[in-house]
Enzyme design. Structure first.
Site, short mmCIF file in Angstrom:
data_model
loop_
_atom_site.label_atom_id
_atom_site.label_comp_id
_atom_site.label_asym_id
_atom_site.label_seq_id
_atom_site.Cartn_x
_atom_site.Cartn_y
_atom_site.Cartn_z
N LYS A 1 21.93 91.72 -16.11
CA LYS A 1 21.55 92.98 -16.76
C LYS A 1 22.18 93.05 -18.16
O LYS A 1 23.32 92.62 -18.34
CB LYS A 1 22.03 94.15 -15.89
CG LYS A 1 21.54 95.53 -16.31
CD LYS A 1 22.03 96.57 -15.31
CE LYS A 1 21.58 97.98 -15.66
NZ LYS A 1 22.05 98.99 -14.67
N SER B 1 18.70 102.00 -12.87
CA SER B 1 18.45 101.49 -14.19
C SER B 1 18.39 99.96 -14.27
O SER B 1 18.02 99.42 -15.29
CB SER B 1 19.55 101.97 -15.14
OG SER B 1 20.80 101.42 -14.74
N SER C 1 21.84 102.65 -9.34
CA SER C 1 21.09 101.83 -10.29
C SER C 1 20.76 100.42 -9.83
O SER C 1 19.92 99.76 -10.43
CB SER C 1 21.84 101.75 -11.62
OG SER C 1 21.60 102.90 -12.38
#
Lengths: 401, 524
Positions: free
Chosen positions: B76, B171, B195
């Site tokens: 990420k 996210s 997330s």
């Protein structure tokens, strides 16, 4: 002794005495190899931005790691100042935007500091007579660990600010003294004693000229039986001599202001050493709300004593308060007593001997090697040696015995 | 091959059936042909191929670094990677190249993993859709699956795939999409309020949020320091255990990590669940929970019951206050953490030169999106002296009560809690953006953020396909630092439900698979 009658003051006030109140906030830079929360070296006058780790520059994703040495220095200092050491203290973030504060917040100990409720005894002479010394005590409210900021250099002609982060993140002990003093001389004597203690402990080099000891004075005046007056904070004081001057000037200024029917603003003032006066600092943002919150990246700082020390514990990972207490060196007050007792010299002379780094040791070795009477040696030191050294801008450490 | 599990492909590498370079090239090719998913912000083709080459050398010498050697992974874009851009999907950090690796990234590289690139997210991980980053929204690979296409009837002929695609959740949507579309074998996400688990549920992959303090946060650009945990996204529970084993443990650079050493473990194949006690927290029957998910949840509970496990209804009474407290604590820390982005040391700096203050203001206005600025504003409000007690301190107290709820339930003998991960399956993008980020996050984090408030480990296990042909997952929440128990239960469940494999055209073209483990049985 602060009764002043201004020509403009109304007769109502003119005879009431003023009581000045002085409190101090002292920032002492911790003498350590590395910074409070990072591995960068601590060194005075290194090339700009040469001692900056990723954490010091607050690169995203970096985290603080507490430096054990800084904690030990604070515990030593707390013990030497008769504080109670909190077995559990906490770190907080104090927020404000400034160019030399890269994270936008300072890590400090606002809620529960490492040491509280101490006291410091200091002596000063009455009417400048060395023979008439009195001992006074100032209460120590607390000692907290916190980060130093970087330095900003403003280049007004080119309209730019240069930032040096070498100092950013260096460990500080903030020593808060209660408003137990009443004049510049007292404040100066208290700071001088603190300075000697820090230097004896080695917890700070405490050289004011190098910014290792920074003093802010809170000053107010009031009439007897009335509540304390509005206080001002005086900053930018970079020597003990200037501290006395700044405090006395501010006391006098406030008295005159009040006697002329004016009011005192709760403001920050800077001491201008050239003009010998305090001037209001441009406080652009007015009253700041620092939006304190707990520092989430540091667990509570837990200290132990011999009683509470867990059994199977790695001694490198814990700090034992008792262990530090046992290893505290003789503090200046004890050293003075010993000198008086051992050599039969006058108490005020013991102050002189401790006032300069290495002088007491020099005295002792001269007595030992020459077999002269201590009082004679003292006489020679006071009358000849010190003035010689002063004339030639030497320190006793630089002279070979 | 690309559809294999991490363990399977590792075996293939060891046996020489595929080389790290081949594997890396195939992944890179698939990333290119699935570019429309927008899963990656940066593809580090050059360094990935170099790492693959080095891995290949090790295999040739017969000295691979372990099970992860040569395995393509994605990270990420809120983890620092030395030499590769780290943007947080924000204008503030566009073009920012960190000088250091996050501890988790370093550990993956030390184990020989091949870093393919950085995955897309909501700006600074603030969101639950992966729709609010400067590089655009991530598209859920399932939008393009045979399963979804067959079931979703276009409302009109003019409506094509373009408007029908669904979000990944967030996210960590980029990481979830990357694993789900087979462009990498595992990915790192981060999990502050859900997330990792939320997009894992929507993308049909395993998403593990470990216990707070088990994995180092050093190098993870923080959202909420007291809740952030690096998350693990994989194809199956076993793979999550492999990643966990290589990432967990004390880090001298993160003072909040556990002091004890972590012993990596292999998951046993549970045959007897009769000693297990599964808790069903009634408060997770939340408003807005789709009937479909509710049915799936009780079906899963029955599955345990029928296999002999003890299934008990439990209560976590403070759950209903959790999301609002989460909001207060989250925004307060955000306000603080974002203070460093002032344009001086790194990142975006505005051209505004009137004064330092105006430069700060312009930099932050230009650098942050509305969501980030909104959270900074409310966080600073909660931290004001006159509000601190009323909001922040109170929220902290409630947080303690929430954590105690869990402690009590686990103390009563419950081993693992079973809950839904999301309220429904993934929403179409056009529908999702009708609501603002704040409303969406409050809804979407409702079932996941309590585990962050309490610091507990939790995992999403893909369970079934919804009526629309989209993945639905269930969440297991475990005891603090009892990842092994949690994952063992999750693995047993995973085996029972036989979640179907996504059928993607792009993957078929790229994958001349050596072993295609097509699963036919479906749970729902």
């Amino acid at each position: 002794n602060y009764l002043r009658i201004s020509p403009f003051s109304s007769f109502l006030f003119s005879l009431a005495p003023w009581i000045p109140v002085v409190g101090l906030e002292i920032h002492a830079q911790i003498s350590s190899n590395s910074k409070l929360f990072s591995g960068s070296q601590v060194q005075f006058a290194a090339p700009p931005n040469s001692l900056v780790s990723f954490f010091d520059a607050s690169l995203p994703g970096t985290l603080p790691v507490l430096n054990r040495r800084c904690v030990e220095a604070a515990v030593m200092t707390g013990l030497a100042l008769n504080c109670s050491i909190n077995k559990k203290s906490l770190f907080d973030r104090k927020h404000y935007f400034y160019a030399d504060l890269p994270a936008g917040y300072q890590i400090t100990q606002q809620r529960v500091p490492i040491a509280v409720n101490g006291s410091l005894s200091y002596s000063l002479c009455i009417d400048n007579k060395m023979s008439q010394m009195v001992t006074k005590t100032v209460r120590i409210k607390q000692i907290q660990l916190e980060q130093d900021s970087g330095k900003s250099l403003h280049d007004d002609t080119r309209c730019q600010t240069l930032v040096d982060l070498n100092r950013a993140g260096v460990g500080l002990m903030e020593v808060v003294m209660e408003p137990d003093m009443c004049c510049g001389e007292e404040a100066a004597a208290a700071v001088r004693e603190l300075q000697l203690i820090l230097q004896t402990l080695g917890s700070s080099q405490a050289v004011m000229a190098e910014g290792q000891l920074r003093v802010d004075a809170n000053v107010s005046v009031h009439h007897p039986g009335e509540p304390y007056g509005v206080r001002t904070e005086v900053k930018n004081i970079n020597s003990i001599r200037f501290l006395a001057k700044a405090v006395d000037y501010e006391i006098q200024r406030q008295i005159e202001e009040l006697e002329n029917g004016g009011t005192i603003l709760n403001e920050t003032r800077a001491f201008d050493s050239k003009l010998g006066c305090t001037v209001p600092m441009r406080d652009k943002e007015g009253k700041q709300d620092y939006r304190f919150m707990p520092e989430p990246n540091l667990p509570p700082l837990i200290l132990y004593d011999t009683k509470s020390l867990p059994a199977n514990v790695n001694h490198q990972q814990v700090i034992n308060i008792d262990w530090i207490q046992e290893r505290l060196p003789d503090l200046p007050s004890v050293k003075r007593e010993k000198l008086v007792e051992q050599y039969g010299i006058l108490p005020e002379h013991s102050f002189t001997l401790l006032n300069e780094d290495g002088l007491a040791e020099f005295f002792e070795s001269v007595v030992k090697q020459t077999q002269m009477k201590p009082k004679k040696v003292i006489g020679w030191i006071l009358n000849d040696l010190l003035s010689y050294l002063k004339q030639h801008s030497l320190t006793v450490k630089e002279r070979s015995v | 091959m690309l559809r294999a599990s991490l363990r399977q492909v590792s075996t293939a590498l060891k046996e020489g059936r595929v080389t790290p370079t081949e594997l890396c090239q195939r992944c890179l090719a698939l990333i290119k042909s699935t570019k429309f998913l927008n899963a990656y912000i940066t593809v580090a083709e050059e360094t990935a191929l170099k790492q693959a080459e080095e891995s290949e050398e090790r295999y040739k010498r017969g000295q691979p670094l372990g099970i992860l050697d040569g395995i393509p992974i994605a990270v990420k874009d809120n983890f620092n990677t030395a030499g590769i851009e780290t943007t947080c999907a924000s204008n503030m950090l566009k073009g920012y190249i960190s000088p250091y690796n996050a501890t988790v990234v370093q550990k993956l590289l030390d184990h020989g993993a091949v870093l393919l690139g950085k995955t897309n997210l909501d700006e600074f991980a603030m969101g639950s859709g992966s729709t609010d980053g400067v590089f655009g929204p991530v598209r859920n690979p399932w939008s393009y699956s045979k399963q979804y296409k067959e079931k979703s009837v276009p409302k009109s002929h003019s409506e094509d795939e373009e408007s029908g695609w669904v979000i990944t959740g967030g996210s960590s949507g980029g990481s979830a999409a990357a694993v789900s579309s087979f462009t990498c074998f595992a990915a790192l996400g981060s999990d502050t309020g859900g997330s990792t688990r939320n997009p894992a549920a929507h993308c049909g992959v395993v998403g593990l949020k470990p216990t707070y303090g088990l994995i180092s946060r050093h190098g993870l650009i923080p959202l909420v320091n007291s809740m952030d945990v690096p998350g693990i996204l994989t194809r199956c529970v076993d793979d999550a255990a492999v990643l966990l084993g290589s990432l967990a443990g004390h880090d001298p650079k993160d003072s909040t990590t556990i002091q004890d050493d972590f012993k990596p473990f292999e998951l046993p194949n549970l045959t007897d669940v009769s000693k297990l006690s599964i808790g069903i927290p009634k408060e997770y029957h939340a408003p807005g929970l789709s009937s479909e998910i509710l049915a799936l949840w009780s079906k899963a509970a029955d599955l345990f019951k029928n296999a002999g496990a003890k299934v008990v209804e439990v209560s976590l009474p403070h759950t209903r206050y959790s999301i609002v407290c989460y909001h207060v604590l989250c925004t307060a820390e955000v306000a603080s953490n974002m203070a460093r982005f002032d344009g001086l040391e790194y990142g975006h700096r505005s051209d505004m030169k009137d004064s330092t203050e105006s430069m700060y203001a312009a930099t932050r206005r230009e650098g942050f999106n509305d969501v980030v600025r909104g959270r900074i504003l409310s966080g600073n409000y909660f931290l004001l002296k006159q509000n601190y007690e009323k909001y922040f301190v109170k929220a902290q107290k409630v947080r303690r009560l929430i954590a105690n709820d869990f402690v009590k339930v686990f103390r009563s003998g419950v081993d693992v809690l079973l809950t839904p991960t999301t309220l429904s399956d993934a929403a179409p993008y056009m529908e999702f953006i009708q609501e603002d980020n704040r409303t969406r996050s409050a809804q979407d984090d409702i079932l996941t953020q309590a585990a962050n408030m309490a610091g507990l480990p939790a995992i999403n296990v893909p369970t079934a396909l919804s009526e629309r042909g989209l993945p639905v997952g269930l969440q297991f929440i475990g005891r603090s630092f009892q990842e092994k128990q949690l994952l063992t239960v999750a693995k047993w469940f995973e085996k029972q439900v036989q979640f179907p494999v996504i059928q993607l055209e792009e993957v078929k073209r790229h994958d001349s698979g050596v072993f295609q483990h097509q699963k036919s049985a479906s749970f729902s």
